[in-house]
Design a protein around this motif. Structure first.
Motif, mmCIF file in Angstrom:
data_model
loop_
_atom_site.group_PDB
_atom_site.id
_atom_site.type_symbol
_atom_site.label_atom_id
_atom_site.label_comp_id
_atom_site.label_asym_id
_atom_site.label_seq_id
_atom_site.Cartn_x
_atom_site.Cartn_y
_atom_site.Cartn_z
ATOM 1 N N PHE A 53 87.713 70.555 -5.314
ATOM 2 C CA PHE A 53 87.804 69.668 -6.445
ATOM 3 C C PHE A 53 89.332 69.355 -6.351
ATOM 4 C CE2 PHE A 53 88.422 67.715 -10.533
ATOM 5 C CZ PHE A 53 87.490 66.663 -10.727
ATOM 6 N N GLU A 54 90.441 70.110 -6.230
ATOM 7 C CA GLU A 54 91.797 70.032 -6.336
ATOM 8 C C GLU A 54 91.933 69.287 -4.968
ATOM 9 O OE1 GLU A 54 94.033 73.265 -7.233
ATOM 10 O OE2 GLU A 54 93.057 73.613 -9.161
ATOM 11 N N GLU A 55 91.672 69.346 -3.793
ATOM 12 C CA GLU A 55 91.829 68.779 -2.632
ATOM 13 C C GLU A 55 91.410 67.185 -2.551
ATOM 14 O OE1 GLU A 55 89.815 71.285 0.338
ATOM 15 O OE2 GLU A 55 91.246 72.676 0.331
ATOM 16 N N ASP A 111 74.844 73.950 -7.248
ATOM 17 C CA ASP A 111 75.321 74.362 -6.126
ATOM 18 C C ASP A 111 75.756 73.470 -5.184
ATOM 19 O OD1 ASP A 111 74.358 76.962 -6.738
ATOM 20 O OD2 ASP A 111 72.468 76.718 -5.897
ATOM 21 N N SER A 112 75.578 72.020 -5.513
ATOM 22 C CA SER A 112 76.093 71.042 -4.730
ATOM 23 C C SER A 112 77.447 70.442 -5.222
ATOM 24 C CB SER A 112 75.163 69.837 -4.844
ATOM 25 O OG SER A 112 75.045 69.276 -5.905
ATOM 26 N N LEU A 113 77.750 70.987 -6.372
ATOM 27 C CA LEU A 113 79.316 70.755 -6.984
ATOM 28 C C LEU A 113 80.408 71.228 -6.141
ATOM 29 C CD1 LEU A 113 78.779 71.010 -10.730
ATOM 30 C CD2 LEU A 113 78.837 68.743 -9.251
ATOM 31 N N PRO A 114 81.577 70.576 -5.648
ATOM 32 C CA PRO A 114 82.718 71.227 -4.933
ATOM 33 C C PRO A 114 83.146 72.228 -5.948
ATOM 34 C CG PRO A 114 83.243 69.127 -6.142
ATOM 35 C CD PRO A 114 81.932 69.252 -6.498
#
Length: 57
Positions: free
Chosen positions: A34-36, A26-29
């Motif tokens: 992630f692309e940003e 849940d804490s992952l982008p």
């Protein structure tokens, strides 16, 4: 009156590990976030290879 439910240590450990893994996931982008953060990673392999070659010299 409270009910008591007995569970095995293995089951309790499995539940705790699953909850911990879910918190980490849940804490992952998101893919968009992630692309940003890392807009273009297509050149990474080439850049890392070149950097390693320079480091050896």
């Amino acid at each position: 009156m409270s009910e008591r439910t007995d569970i095995s240590f293995d089951a309790a450990l499995m539940m705790a590990l699953r909850a911990d893994a879910q918190r980490e996931l849940d804490s992952l982008p998101t893919p968009k976030q992630f692309e940003e953060i890392y807009p273009d990673t297509s050149q990474w392999d080439e850049r890392m290879t070149e950097a390693l070659k320079k480091k050896k010299c």
